[in-house]
Design a protein around this motif. Sequence first.
Motif, PDB file in Angstrom:
ATOM      1  N   ARG A   1      34.894  47.950  23.824  1.00 46.09           N
ATOM      2  CA  ARG A   1      33.719  47.321  22.946  1.00 46.09           C
ATOM      3  C   ARG A   1      32.480  48.451  22.995  1.00 46.09           C
ATOM      4  O   ARG A   1      31.560  48.341  22.272  1.00 46.09           O
ATOM      5  CB  ARG A   1      32.782  45.938  23.776  1.00 46.09           C
ATOM      6  CG  ARG A   1      33.953  44.938  23.350  1.00 46.09           C
ATOM      7  CD  ARG A   1      33.165  43.417  23.536  1.00 46.09           C
ATOM      8  NE  ARG A   1      33.856  42.318  23.175  1.00 46.09           N
ATOM      9  CZ  ARG A   1      34.432  41.369  24.010  1.00 46.09           C
ATOM     10  NH1 ARG A   1      34.330  41.647  25.404  1.00 46.09           N
ATOM     11  NH2 ARG A   1      35.060  40.505  23.576  1.00 46.09           N
ATOM     12  N   THR A   2      32.876  49.380  23.910  1.00 46.04           N
ATOM     13  CA  THR A   2      31.755  50.581  23.792  1.00 46.04           C
ATOM     14  C   THR A   2      32.111  51.730  22.526  1.00 46.04           C
ATOM     15  O   THR A   2      31.401  52.498  22.454  1.00 46.04           O
ATOM     16  CB  THR A   2      31.830  51.567  25.153  1.00 46.04           C
ATOM     17  OG1 THR A   2      32.989  51.993  25.474  1.00 46.04           O
ATOM     18  CG2 THR A   2      31.614  50.393  26.355  1.00 46.04           C
ATOM     19  N   VAL A   3      33.214  51.219  21.900  1.00 52.80           N
ATOM     20  CA  VAL A   3      33.684  52.112  21.024  1.00 52.80           C
ATOM     21  C   VAL A   3      33.295  51.563  19.850  1.00 52.80           C
ATOM     22  O   VAL A   3      33.856  50.324  19.310  1.00 52.80           O
ATOM     23  CB  VAL A   3      35.455  52.370  20.612  1.00 52.80           C
ATOM     24  CG1 VAL A   3      35.538  53.220  19.671  1.00 52.80           C
ATOM     25  CG2 VAL A   3      35.915  52.925  22.253  1.00 52.80           C
ATOM     26  N   SER A   4      32.396  52.189  19.217  1.00 51.53           N
ATOM     27  CA  SER A   4      31.820  51.538  17.839  1.00 51.53           C
ATOM     28  C   SER A   4      32.322  52.242  16.555  1.00 51.53           C
ATOM     29  O   SER A   4      32.025  51.956  15.213  1.00 51.53           O
ATOM     30  CB  SER A   4      30.352  51.928  17.934  1.00 51.53           C
ATOM     31  OG  SER A   4      29.773  53.134  17.864  1.00 51.53           O
ATOM     32  N   ASP A   5      32.948  53.523  16.697  1.00 57.73           N
ATOM     33  CA  ASP A   5      33.736  53.999  15.586  1.00 57.73           C
ATOM     34  C   ASP A   5      35.107  54.153  15.753  1.00 57.73           C
ATOM     35  O   ASP A   5      35.556  54.829  16.568  1.00 57.73           O
ATOM     36  CB  ASP A   5      32.957  55.521  15.408  1.00 57.73           C
ATOM     37  CG  ASP A   5      33.116  56.155  14.349  1.00 57.73           C
ATOM     38  OD1 ASP A   5      34.060  55.947  13.589  1.00 57.73           O
ATOM     39  OD2 ASP A   5      32.308  57.071  14.103  1.00 57.73           O
ATOM     40  N   TRP A   6      35.711  53.525  14.889  1.00 64.08           N
ATOM     41  CA  TRP A   6      37.055  53.365  14.850  1.00 64.08           C
ATOM     42  C   TRP A   6      37.706  53.210  13.587  1.00 64.08           C
ATOM     43  O   TRP A   6      37.050  52.754  12.619  1.00 64.08           O
ATOM     44  CB  TRP A   6      37.761  52.544  15.961  1.00 64.08           C
ATOM     45  CG  TRP A   6      37.374  50.871  15.778  1.00 64.08           C
ATOM     46  CD1 TRP A   6      36.316  50.239  16.340  1.00 64.08           C
ATOM     47  CD2 TRP A   6      38.119  49.902  15.097  1.00 64.08           C
ATOM     48  NE1 TRP A   6      36.320  49.029  15.859  1.00 64.08           N
ATOM     49  CE2 TRP A   6      37.387  48.921  15.215  1.00 64.08           C
ATOM     50  CE3 TRP A   6      39.030  50.259  14.090  1.00 64.08           C
ATOM     51  CZ2 TRP A   6      37.656  47.735  14.238  1.00 64.08           C
ATOM     52  CZ3 TRP A   6      39.293  48.683  13.189  1.00 64.08           C
ATOM     53  CH2 TRP A   6      38.664  48.059  13.255  1.00 64.08           C
ATOM     54  N   SER A   7      38.932  53.408  13.451  1.00 62.00           N
ATOM     55  CA  SER A   7      39.740  53.231  12.189  1.00 62.00           C
ATOM     56  C   SER A   7      41.161  53.125  12.337  1.00 62.00           C
ATOM     57  O   SER A   7      41.695  53.344  13.485  1.00 62.00           O
ATOM     58  CB  SER A   7      39.553  54.539  11.310  1.00 62.00           C
ATOM     59  OG  SER A   7      40.238  55.562  11.657  1.00 62.00           O
ATOM     60  N   LEU A   8      41.810  52.315  11.309  1.00 61.18           N
ATOM     61  CA  LEU A   8      43.136  51.852  11.429  1.00 61.18           C
ATOM     62  C   LEU A   8      43.878  52.095  10.242  1.00 61.18           C
ATOM     63  O   LEU A   8      43.233  51.976   9.214  1.00 61.18           O
ATOM     64  CB  LEU A   8      43.673  50.634  12.211  1.00 61.18           C
ATOM     65  CG  LEU A   8      43.025  49.363  11.256  1.00 61.18           C
ATOM     66  CD1 LEU A   8      44.241  48.905  10.299  1.00 61.18           C
ATOM     67  CD2 LEU A   8      42.970  48.228  12.415  1.00 61.18           C
ATOM     68  N   ASP A   9      44.944  52.635   9.890  1.00 57.82           N
ATOM     69  CA  ASP A   9      45.951  52.457   8.712  1.00 57.82           C
ATOM     70  C   ASP A   9      47.371  51.799   9.274  1.00 57.82           C
ATOM     71  O   ASP A   9      47.746  51.873  10.224  1.00 57.82           O
ATOM     72  CB  ASP A   9      46.197  53.852   8.321  1.00 57.82           C
ATOM     73  CG  ASP A   9      44.943  54.775   8.124  1.00 57.82           C
ATOM     74  OD1 ASP A   9      44.191  54.607   7.096  1.00 57.82           O
ATOM     75  OD2 ASP A   9      44.695  55.645   8.822  1.00 57.82           O
ATOM     76  N   GLY A  10      47.613  51.108   8.089  1.00 58.30           N
ATOM     77  CA  GLY A  10      48.903  50.417   8.230  1.00 58.30           C
ATOM     78  C   GLY A  10      48.936  49.479   7.131  1.00 58.30           C
ATOM     79  O   GLY A  10      48.856  49.913   5.979  1.00 58.30           O
ATOM     80  N   ARG A  11      49.952  48.480   7.438  1.00 52.68           N
ATOM     81  CA  ARG A  11      50.349  47.446   6.438  1.00 52.68           C
ATOM     82  C   ARG A  11      49.873  46.048   6.554  1.00 52.68           C
ATOM     83  O   ARG A  11      49.808  45.451   7.741  1.00 52.68           O
ATOM     84  CB  ARG A  11      51.867  47.367   6.227  1.00 52.68           C
ATOM     85  CG  ARG A  11      52.439  48.836   5.759  1.00 52.68           C
ATOM     86  CD  ARG A  11      52.358  48.764   4.067  1.00 52.68           C
ATOM     87  NE  ARG A  11      53.070  47.793   3.406  1.00 52.68           N
ATOM     88  CZ  ARG A  11      52.792  48.119   2.171  1.00 52.68           C
ATOM     89  NH1 ARG A  11      52.236  49.071   1.540  1.00 52.68           N
ATOM     90  NH2 ARG A  11      53.676  47.025   1.409  1.00 52.68           N
ATOM     91  N   LEU A  12      49.290  45.277   5.493  1.00 51.76           N
ATOM     92  CA  LEU A  12      48.823  44.031   5.685  1.00 51.76           C
ATOM     93  C   LEU A  12      49.493  42.948   4.869  1.00 51.76           C
ATOM     94  O   LEU A  12      49.714  43.359   3.707  1.00 51.76           O
ATOM     95  CB  LEU A  12      47.210  44.101   5.294  1.00 51.76           C
ATOM     96  CG  LEU A  12      46.481  42.644   5.277  1.00 51.76           C
ATOM     97  CD1 LEU A  12      46.274  42.366   6.783  1.00 51.76           C
ATOM     98  CD2 LEU A  12      45.259  42.939   4.585  1.00 51.76           C
ATOM     99  N   GLY A  13      49.786  41.807   5.297  1.00 50.51           N
ATOM    100  CA  GLY A  13      50.557  40.761   4.551  1.00 50.51           C
ATOM    101  C   GLY A  13      49.530  39.742   4.761  1.00 50.51           C
ATOM    102  O   GLY A  13      49.235  39.087   5.820  1.00 50.51           O
ATOM    103  N   ILE A  14      49.353  38.856   3.773  1.00 53.71           N
ATOM    104  CA  ILE A  14      48.667  37.436   3.887  1.00 53.71           C
ATOM    105  C   ILE A  14      49.235  36.583   3.020  1.00 53.71           C
ATOM    106  O   ILE A  14      49.675  36.824   1.655  1.00 53.71           O
ATOM    107  CB  ILE A  14      47.131  37.680   3.273  1.00 53.71           C
ATOM    108  CG1 ILE A  14      46.287  38.716   4.349  1.00 53.71           C
ATOM    109  CG2 ILE A  14      46.472  36.443   3.344  1.00 53.71           C
ATOM    110  CD1 ILE A  14      45.078  38.895   3.905  1.00 53.71           C
ATOM    111  N   SER A  15      49.323  35.181   3.262  1.00 55.40           N
ATOM    112  CA  SER A  15      49.797  34.329   2.687  1.00 55.40           C
ATOM    113  C   SER A  15      48.870  33.217   2.824  1.00 55.40           C
ATOM    114  O   SER A  15      48.401  32.713   4.092  1.00 55.40           O
ATOM    115  CB  SER A  15      51.358  33.838   3.029  1.00 55.40           C
ATOM    116  OG  SER A  15      51.428  33.400   4.363  1.00 55.40           O
ATOM    117  N   ASN A  16      48.705  32.245   1.948  1.00 59.12           N
ATOM    118  CA  ASN A  16      47.907  31.112   1.726  1.00 59.12           C
ATOM    119  C   ASN A  16      48.524  30.108   1.043  1.00 59.12           C
ATOM    120  O   ASN A  16      48.964  30.103  -0.189  1.00 59.12           O
ATOM    121  CB  ASN A  16      46.518  31.536   0.896  1.00 59.12           C
ATOM    122  CG  ASN A  16      45.670  30.232   0.792  1.00 59.12           C
ATOM    123  OD1 ASN A  16      45.869  29.300   1.237  1.00 59.12           O
ATOM    124  ND2 ASN A  16      44.322  30.473   0.344  1.00 59.12           N
TER     125      ASN A  16
END
Length: 207
Positions: free
Chosen positions: A48-63
């Motif tokens: 929670r002390t890390v305020s600057d972060w990033s991620l890259d990856g794959r996202l899947g969503i189903s509704n």
Amino acid sequence: MRRHGRNILLWLGVAALSGCVSLPPRGPTVAGDAGLMAAQEAREDALRTVSDWSLDGRLGISNASDSRGNGSGSLSWRQRGDSYVFTVNGGFGYDYRLSGDTQGAVLEGVGKQPIRGDDPEALMRKAAGWSVPLESLRAWVLGLRAPGSPAQIRFGTDRLPAVLEQDGWHVEYRAWDTSRQPALPTKVFASKPPYKVRLAVSNWTLR
């Protein structure tokens, strides 16, 4: 016919991502005892002390109730304090970019003009058929409990969270990058009927 074909492609995209990132549960899980919860609280305090972060990856969503919210694609998420840029490319029938801060959000790519609103979750729900708690997801992707509501955690044999239950969402942590300290999740599955979210992180950057 065109819409029907698009829906089939979107579902195939979700299925492909599910197959790509699907892993069996990480063995037996246990409720958190004093030692496990102390370790989790230490992880949370550090991250929670890390305020600057990033991620890259794959996202899947189903509704299951709105086909607009089905698909998969590459994800880039940049978080800098309360400011964020959330970009998804491919698989949803369009590429979009959601950006904002505590003052509001801007969604680009869904229509001809950017769409603005005070609430990013409401904006995504109306424009794209999503109903994903983005603020909570911001904590969950780091393996943290979201602030403001009770949460239950079960741990794997590696002493890292395996299942988190919060606000009616069931979040499974299928894999972790333990080369980092604190460790960070690399496979996160979240579900709350009729929604399912699957995230495979290929790269974390913490500054």
